[in-house]
Write a protein that holds these residues in place. Structure first.
Motif, PDB file in Angstrom:
ATOM      1  N   MET A 172     -68.818 -65.424   8.042  1.00  0.00           N
ATOM      2  CA  MET A 172     -69.277 -65.737   6.686  1.00  0.00           C
ATOM      3  C   MET A 172     -68.107 -66.256   5.864  1.00  0.00           C
ATOM      4  SD  MET A 172     -71.783 -62.454   5.950  1.00  0.00           S
ATOM      5  CE  MET A 172     -72.330 -63.041   4.354  1.00  0.00           C
ATOM      6  N   GLY A 173     -68.339 -67.348   5.148  1.00  0.00           N
ATOM      7  CA  GLY A 173     -67.322 -67.914   4.277  1.00  0.00           C
ATOM      8  C   GLY A 173     -67.274 -67.189   2.944  1.00  0.00           C
ATOM      9  N   ASP A 174     -66.327 -67.577   2.108  1.00  0.00           N
ATOM     10  CA  ASP A 174     -66.158 -66.977   0.787  1.00  0.00           C
ATOM     11  C   ASP A 174     -67.464 -67.044  -0.006  1.00  0.00           C
ATOM     12  OD1 ASP A 174     -63.507 -66.747   1.529  1.00  0.00           O
ATOM     13  OD2 ASP A 174     -62.827 -68.410   0.259  1.00  0.00           O
ATOM     14  N   HIS A 175     -67.774 -65.946  -0.688  1.00  0.00           N
ATOM     15  CA  HIS A 175     -68.914 -65.847  -1.610  1.00  0.00           C
ATOM     16  C   HIS A 175     -70.273 -66.022  -0.927  1.00  0.00           C
ATOM     17  CE1 HIS A 175     -65.958 -65.854  -4.816  1.00  0.00           C
ATOM     18  NE2 HIS A 175     -65.418 -66.930  -4.236  1.00  0.00           N
ATOM     19  N   ALA A 176     -70.345 -65.852   0.374  1.00  0.00           N
ATOM     20  CA  ALA A 176     -71.633 -65.902   1.080  1.00  0.00           C
ATOM     21  C   ALA A 176     -72.336 -64.557   0.923  1.00  0.00           C
ATOM     22  CB  ALA A 176     -71.418 -66.229   2.554  1.00  0.00           C
ATOM     23  N   ALA A 177     -73.658 -64.565   1.074  1.00  0.00           N
ATOM     24  CA  ALA A 177     -74.414 -63.329   0.855  1.00  0.00           C
ATOM     25  C   ALA A 177     -75.576 -63.203   1.836  1.00  0.00           C
ATOM     26  CB  ALA A 177     -74.956 -63.290  -0.568  1.00  0.00           C
ATOM     27  N   VAL A 178     -75.853 -61.949   2.214  1.00  0.00           N
ATOM     28  CA  VAL A 178     -77.018 -61.597   3.031  1.00  0.00           C
ATOM     29  C   VAL A 178     -77.719 -60.455   2.309  1.00  0.00           C
ATOM     30  CG1 VAL A 178     -77.850 -60.762   5.251  1.00  0.00           C
ATOM     31  CG2 VAL A 178     -75.872 -62.296   5.173  1.00  0.00           C
ATOM     32  N   ALA A 179     -78.968 -60.671   1.909  1.00  0.00           N
ATOM     33  CA  ALA A 179     -79.699 -59.735   1.065  1.00  0.00           C
ATOM     34  C   ALA A 179     -80.340 -58.599   1.864  1.00  0.00           C
ATOM     35  CB  ALA A 179     -80.766 -60.480   0.272  1.00  0.00           C
ATOM     36  N   ASP A 180     -80.840 -57.618   1.120  1.00  0.00           N
ATOM     37  CA  ASP A 180     -81.546 -56.487   1.718  1.00  0.00           C
ATOM     38  C   ASP A 180     -82.717 -56.965   2.567  1.00  0.00           C
ATOM     39  OD1 ASP A 180     -80.289 -54.056   0.957  1.00  0.00           O
ATOM     40  OD2 ASP A 180     -81.030 -54.304  -1.081  1.00  0.00           O
ATOM     41  N   GLY A 181     -82.901 -56.314   3.686  1.00  0.00           N
ATOM     42  CA  GLY A 181     -84.038 -56.596   4.552  1.00  0.00           C
ATOM     43  C   GLY A 181     -83.892 -57.828   5.427  1.00  0.00           C
ATOM     44  N   ALA A 182     -82.797 -58.566   5.282  1.00  0.00           N
ATOM     45  CA  ALA A 182     -82.581 -59.729   6.152  1.00  0.00           C
ATOM     46  C   ALA A 182     -82.217 -59.241   7.548  1.00  0.00           C
ATOM     47  CB  ALA A 182     -81.468 -60.610   5.592  1.00  0.00           C
ATOM     48  N   THR A 183     -82.615 -59.999   8.549  1.00  0.00           N
ATOM     49  CA  THR A 183     -82.276 -59.684   9.937  1.00  0.00           C
ATOM     50  C   THR A 183     -81.455 -60.822  10.510  1.00  0.00           C
ATOM     51  OG1 THR A 183     -84.295 -58.400  10.268  1.00  0.00           O
ATOM     52  CG2 THR A 183     -83.218 -59.240  12.243  1.00  0.00           C
ATOM     53  N   LEU A 184     -80.264 -60.496  10.994  1.00  0.00           N
ATOM     54  CA  LEU A 184     -79.418 -61.456  11.691  1.00  0.00           C
ATOM     55  C   LEU A 184     -79.385 -61.039  13.150  1.00  0.00           C
ATOM     56  CD1 LEU A 184     -76.439 -61.801   9.165  1.00  0.00           C
ATOM     57  CD2 LEU A 184     -78.632 -63.015   9.192  1.00  0.00           C
ATOM     58  N   TYR A 185     -80.304 -61.586  13.934  1.00  0.00           N
ATOM     59  CA  TYR A 185     -80.370 -61.285  15.365  1.00  0.00           C
ATOM     60  C   TYR A 185     -79.437 -62.256  16.053  1.00  0.00           C
ATOM     61  CZ  TYR A 185     -82.316 -60.437  20.022  1.00  0.00           C
ATOM     62  OH  TYR A 185     -82.479 -60.137  21.358  1.00  0.00           O
ATOM     63  N   ASN A 186     -78.156 -61.887  16.071  1.00  0.00           N
ATOM     64  CA  ASN A 186     -77.102 -62.812  16.478  1.00  0.00           C
ATOM     65  C   ASN A 186     -76.521 -62.481  17.849  1.00  0.00           C
ATOM     66  OD1 ASN A 186     -75.959 -60.506  15.319  1.00  0.00           O
ATOM     67  ND2 ASN A 186     -74.231 -61.604  14.458  1.00  0.00           N
ATOM     68  N   ILE A 187     -77.341 -62.664  18.883  1.00  0.00           N
ATOM     69  CA  ILE A 187     -76.798 -62.542  20.235  1.00  0.00           C
ATOM     70  C   ILE A 187     -75.877 -63.729  20.522  1.00  0.00           C
ATOM     71  CG2 ILE A 187     -78.682 -61.136  21.083  1.00  0.00           C
ATOM     72  CD1 ILE A 187     -79.877 -63.513  22.445  1.00  0.00           C
ATOM     73  N   SER A 188     -76.047 -64.796  19.762  1.00  0.00           N
ATOM     74  CA  SER A 188     -75.145 -65.945  19.724  1.00  0.00           C
ATOM     75  C   SER A 188     -74.629 -66.007  18.287  1.00  0.00           C
ATOM     76  CB  SER A 188     -75.938 -67.197  20.094  1.00  0.00           C
ATOM     77  OG  SER A 188     -75.107 -68.300  20.315  1.00  0.00           O
ATOM     78  N   PRO A 189     -73.505 -66.670  18.021  1.00  0.00           N
ATOM     79  CA  PRO A 189     -72.937 -66.634  16.671  1.00  0.00           C
ATOM     80  C   PRO A 189     -73.855 -67.168  15.573  1.00  0.00           C
ATOM     81  CG  PRO A 189     -71.307 -67.406  18.225  1.00  0.00           C
ATOM     82  CD  PRO A 189     -72.611 -67.343  18.969  1.00  0.00           C
ATOM     83  N   ILE A 190     -73.783 -66.504  14.427  1.00  0.00           N
ATOM     84  CA  ILE A 190     -74.373 -66.991  13.181  1.00  0.00           C
ATOM     85  C   ILE A 190     -73.216 -67.230  12.229  1.00  0.00           C
ATOM     86  CG2 ILE A 190     -75.722 -66.385  11.130  1.00  0.00           C
ATOM     87  CD1 ILE A 190     -77.687 -64.937  12.931  1.00  0.00           C
TER      88      ILE A 190
END
Length: 184
Positions: A75-93
């Protein structure tokens, strides 16, 4: 990292070491990440970094966001991931500077090869460019790139990389529905 399967119903998709570290992360998420108060972004960023995430400055990841593998999160500067989000990152996100992933959005880097008799697990990275916004409950498929400044509307489904920057995409599958003013 994904194991080539020889049987459709038996055997794991990941090596033992990967599964062990994920279980350790799941315990840390449950006991230390998830119950943390909403304003403690630095605490959660520290936990993610401890498990290998590469995070910029002033990153906001909210307590009920679910990150499958922190070591595959950038994640870069000032990036955001909100409540309830799913990052299913078996490969890079990768979420670049000022990128936003809103409540309930699902970024999924894994699927299965439905033409393979073993239903082999496959994966491809997801990239959210600078100033892009993934709105509430949107879904991104493996291999998708969201261009700079693009908006993926609520509940939109993105199955292929989006072609135009500073464009609003909506629907199933997502298609251009509007323009967005360029940010500095």
């Amino acid at each position: 990292m994904i194991i080539e399967r020889r049987d459709r119903v038996a055997g794991p998709s990941f090596p033992l070491g990967n599964r062990a570290v994920r279980q350790l992360w799941n315990c840390a998420w449950l006991l230390l990440f998830r119950p943390s108060p909403r304003p403690l972004h630095r605490w959660r960023a520290g936990l993610l970094r401890l498990f290998g995430a590469q995070l910029g400055r002033q990153v906001h990841v909210y307590p009920s966001a679910k990150v499958w593998a922190p070591w595959n999160l950038r994640m870069g500067d000032h990036a955001a991931v909100a409540d309830g989000a799913t990052l299913y990152n078996i490969s890079p996100i990768t979420i670049h500077e000022f990128g936003i992933v809103s409540q309930g959005a699902h970024l999924c880097t894994g699927s299965h090869d439905y033409n393979n008799p073993t239903f082999q697990l496959i994966a491809a990275p997801i990239v959210v460019q600078r100033h892009a916004w993934i709105c509430a409950e949107a879904f991104l498929s493996p291999g998708v790139t969201v261009p700079e400044g693009a908006v993926v509307a609520p509940r939109a489904v993105v199955t292929k990389s989006l072609p135009y920057a500073w464009t609003v995409y909506g629907g199933v599958p997502a298609r251009p529905i509007g323009q967005r003013r360029r940010q500095a």
